[in-house]
Design a protein around this motif. Structure first.
Motif, PDB file in Angstrom:
ATOM      1  N   VAL A   5     -39.813  23.396  -2.422  1.00  0.00           N
ATOM      2  CA  VAL A   5     -39.105  23.421  -3.700  1.00  0.00           C
ATOM      3  C   VAL A   5     -39.234  22.062  -4.370  1.00  0.00           C
ATOM      4  N   ASP A   6     -38.951  22.030  -5.655  1.00  0.00           N
ATOM      5  CA  ASP A   6     -38.968  20.769  -6.394  1.00  0.00           C
ATOM      6  C   ASP A   6     -37.728  19.930  -6.117  1.00  0.00           C
ATOM      7  N   VAL A   7     -36.583  20.617  -5.974  1.00  0.00           N
ATOM      8  CA  VAL A   7     -35.293  19.935  -5.859  1.00  0.00           C
ATOM      9  C   VAL A   7     -34.503  20.567  -4.720  1.00  0.00           C
ATOM     10  N   LEU A   8     -33.952  19.720  -3.856  1.00  0.00           N
ATOM     11  CA  LEU A   8     -33.079  20.174  -2.772  1.00  0.00           C
ATOM     12  C   LEU A   8     -31.696  19.580  -2.985  1.00  0.00           C
ATOM     13  N   VAL A   9     -30.690  20.440  -3.007  1.00  0.00           N
ATOM     14  CA  VAL A   9     -29.293  20.030  -3.160  1.00  0.00           C
ATOM     15  C   VAL A   9     -28.620  20.180  -1.809  1.00  0.00           C
ATOM     16  N   ILE A  10     -28.055  19.087  -1.295  1.00  0.00           N
ATOM     17  CA  ILE A  10     -27.380  19.098   0.006  1.00  0.00           C
ATOM     18  C   ILE A  10     -25.919  18.733  -0.232  1.00  0.00           C
ATOM     19  N   ALA A  11     -25.024  19.671   0.074  1.00  0.00           N
ATOM     20  CA  ALA A  11     -23.611  19.496  -0.252  1.00  0.00           C
ATOM     21  C   ALA A  11     -22.737  19.806   0.951  1.00  0.00           C
ATOM     22  N   ALA A  12     -21.541  19.242   0.937  1.00  0.00           N
ATOM     23  CA  ALA A  12     -20.606  19.464   2.033  1.00  0.00           C
ATOM     24  C   ALA A  12     -20.018  20.870   1.995  1.00  0.00           C
ATOM     25  N   HIS A  13     -19.597  21.322   0.802  1.00  0.00           N
ATOM     26  CA  HIS A  13     -18.847  22.570   0.683  1.00  0.00           C
ATOM     27  C   HIS A  13     -19.414  23.459  -0.418  1.00  0.00           C
ATOM     28  N   PRO A  14     -19.179  24.769  -0.328  1.00  0.00           N
ATOM     29  CA  PRO A  14     -19.423  25.615  -1.486  1.00  0.00           C
ATOM     30  C   PRO A  14     -18.602  25.098  -2.677  1.00  0.00           C
ATOM     31  N   ASP A  15     -19.175  25.105  -3.812  1.00  0.00           N
ATOM     32  CA  ASP A  15     -18.678  24.648  -5.125  1.00  0.00           C
ATOM     33  C   ASP A  15     -18.996  23.180  -5.404  1.00  0.00           C
ATOM     34  N   ASP A  16     -19.272  22.367  -4.384  1.00  0.00           N
ATOM     35  CA  ASP A  16     -19.604  20.958  -4.633  1.00  0.00           C
ATOM     36  C   ASP A  16     -20.810  20.800  -5.562  1.00  0.00           C
ATOM     37  N   PRO A  17     -21.911  21.549  -5.357  1.00  0.00           N
ATOM     38  CA  PRO A  17     -23.045  21.368  -6.273  1.00  0.00           C
ATOM     39  C   PRO A  17     -22.693  21.709  -7.715  1.00  0.00           C
ATOM     40  N   ILE A  39     -25.852  24.013   2.205  1.00  0.00           N
ATOM     41  CA  ILE A  39     -24.404  23.828   2.195  1.00  0.00           C
ATOM     42  C   ILE A  39     -23.961  23.621   3.638  1.00  0.00           C
ATOM     43  N   CYS A  40     -23.349  22.491   3.907  1.00  0.00           N
ATOM     44  CA  CYS A  40     -23.147  22.078   5.304  1.00  0.00           C
ATOM     45  C   CYS A  40     -21.948  22.728   5.979  1.00  0.00           C
ATOM     46  N   THR A  41     -20.903  23.076   5.230  1.00  0.00           N
ATOM     47  CA  THR A  41     -19.754  23.793   5.792  1.00  0.00           C
ATOM     48  C   THR A  41     -19.497  25.035   4.956  1.00  0.00           C
ATOM     49  N   ASP A  42     -18.602  25.893   5.464  1.00  0.00           N
ATOM     50  CA  ASP A  42     -18.229  27.094   4.722  1.00  0.00           C
ATOM     51  C   ASP A  42     -16.956  26.894   3.906  1.00  0.00           C
ATOM     52  N   GLY A  43     -16.372  25.696   3.957  1.00  0.00           N
ATOM     53  CA  GLY A  43     -15.188  25.418   3.156  1.00  0.00           C
ATOM     54  C   GLY A  43     -13.978  26.248   3.537  1.00  0.00           C
ATOM     55  N   GLU A  44     -13.860  26.571   4.828  1.00  0.00           N
ATOM     56  CA  GLU A  44     -12.833  27.522   5.261  1.00  0.00           C
ATOM     57  C   GLU A  44     -11.425  26.943   5.317  1.00  0.00           C
ATOM     58  N   LYS A  45     -11.280  25.631   5.060  1.00  0.00           N
ATOM     59  CA  LYS A  45      -9.951  25.029   5.019  1.00  0.00           C
ATOM     60  C   LYS A  45      -9.490  24.749   3.587  1.00  0.00           C
ATOM     61  N   GLY A  46     -10.313  25.096   2.598  1.00  0.00           N
ATOM     62  CA  GLY A  46     -10.016  24.737   1.210  1.00  0.00           C
ATOM     63  C   GLY A  46      -9.123  25.738   0.506  1.00  0.00           C
ATOM     64  N   THR A  47      -7.872  25.859   0.965  1.00  0.00           N
ATOM     65  CA  THR A  47      -6.932  26.779   0.334  1.00  0.00           C
ATOM     66  C   THR A  47      -5.504  26.296   0.553  1.00  0.00           C
ATOM     67  N   SER A  48      -4.630  26.642  -0.386  1.00  0.00           N
ATOM     68  CA  SER A  48      -3.194  26.377  -0.220  1.00  0.00           C
ATOM     69  C   SER A  48      -2.439  27.654   0.157  1.00  0.00           C
ATOM     70  N   ASP A  49      -3.162  28.759   0.335  1.00  0.00           N
ATOM     71  CA  ASP A  49      -2.569  30.049   0.675  1.00  0.00           C
ATOM     72  C   ASP A  49      -2.307  30.102   2.178  1.00  0.00           C
ATOM     73  N   ARG A  50      -1.034  30.086   2.575  1.00  0.00           N
ATOM     74  CA  ARG A  50      -0.671  30.084   4.000  1.00  0.00           C
ATOM     75  C   ARG A  50      -1.071  31.383   4.704  1.00  0.00           C
ATOM     76  N   ASN A  51      -1.328  32.438   3.939  1.00  0.00           N
ATOM     77  CA  ASN A  51      -1.672  33.727   4.527  1.00  0.00           C
ATOM     78  C   ASN A  51      -3.180  33.974   4.592  1.00  0.00           C
TER      79      ASN A  51
END
Length: 231
Positions: A5-17, A39-51
């Motif tokens: 590819v011409d461009v590679l984007v490497i990010a910690a979480h989904p939505d960072d790019p 995308i290096c993680t799945d961002g599974e801790k990125g919520t304020s929803d306790r449920n």
């Protein structure tokens, strides 16, 4: 086998790019450049929803990131599935990123700035730091990982790296005609867009892109710290 590819984007979480560079990425794909995401993680801790179940959130965020990538004309999207809030600067992680750099063989890499001071997500800092080390010197040196060479992953020299969310911005991209595309990509991340701590997230993004355009003829811009790597 992945195509280069011409461009590679490497990010910690989904939505960072998409927060950092969606307008720039949209401009690149519109110009005919090919772009891939790692995308290096799945961002599974990125919520304020306790449920919210973390595994379900991970599935949601992967789906959202793929939809945002489709909006921008990006593909493929690779998920490394490291734990959210768990990225570390380790030899294993560095080698993993070298593997993808040598696989995709981009001219340009985009990632999060590793040198932003004080208030900055640790995963963002770590991924930017490991990206920089992976690019220089490990991806370019054939003796760095002889086993990768034996697999057919030849050394590769990336020409430039652009870091978003940098304090020291030295490169701006005009996204005036692509601002709505950036918003459309961000709105794909419903689990983040609808729970963002800023009440009016669209206005927050708009104000930020206007500030990044100050001193230019642009209405909206994205800003980066651009590093040109040695030949």
């Amino acid at each position: 086998m992945m195509e280069p590819v011409d461009v590679l984007v490497i990010a910690a979480h989904p939505d960072d790019p998409d927060f950092g560079a969606a307008g720039t990425i949209a401009r690149m794909t519109r110009e005919g450049k090919t772009v891939a995401y790692v995308i290096c993680t799945d961002g599974e801790k990125g919520t304020s929803d306790r449920n919210m179940d973390p595994a379900e959130l991970a599935r949601m965020r992967q789906k959202e990131q793929r939809a945002a990538a489709d909006t921008l004309g990006v593909g493929p999207v690779i998920f490394l599935h490291h734990p959210d809030q768990g990225l570390e600067d380790t030899p294993e992680f560095r080698k993993e990123l070298v593997r993808w750099i040598r696989t995709f063989r981009p001219r340009l890499v985009l990632s999060s700035d590793p040198y932003r001071r004080y208030l900055w997500h640790r995963d963002h800092r770590i991924v930017g730091q490991v990206v920089m080390d992976a690019l220089f010197p490990y991806a370019r040196d054939h003796l760095a990982y002889p086993d990768l060479l034996a697999e057919g992953l030849e050394p590769h020299k990336v020409r430039e790296v652009w870091f978003w969310a940098a304090e020291d911005i030295n490169h701006r991209v005009d996204i005036s005609d692509l601002f709505e595309t950036k918003i459309a990509a961000l709105q794909c991340h419903a689990s983040q867009w609808n729970q963002h701590p800023v009440a009016d997230i669209r206005r927050w993004v708009e104000d930020r892109c206007r500030r990044l355009a100050e001193g230019t003829p642009y209405t909206y811009a994205e800003g980066f710290h651009r590093v040109v790597l040695p030949e």
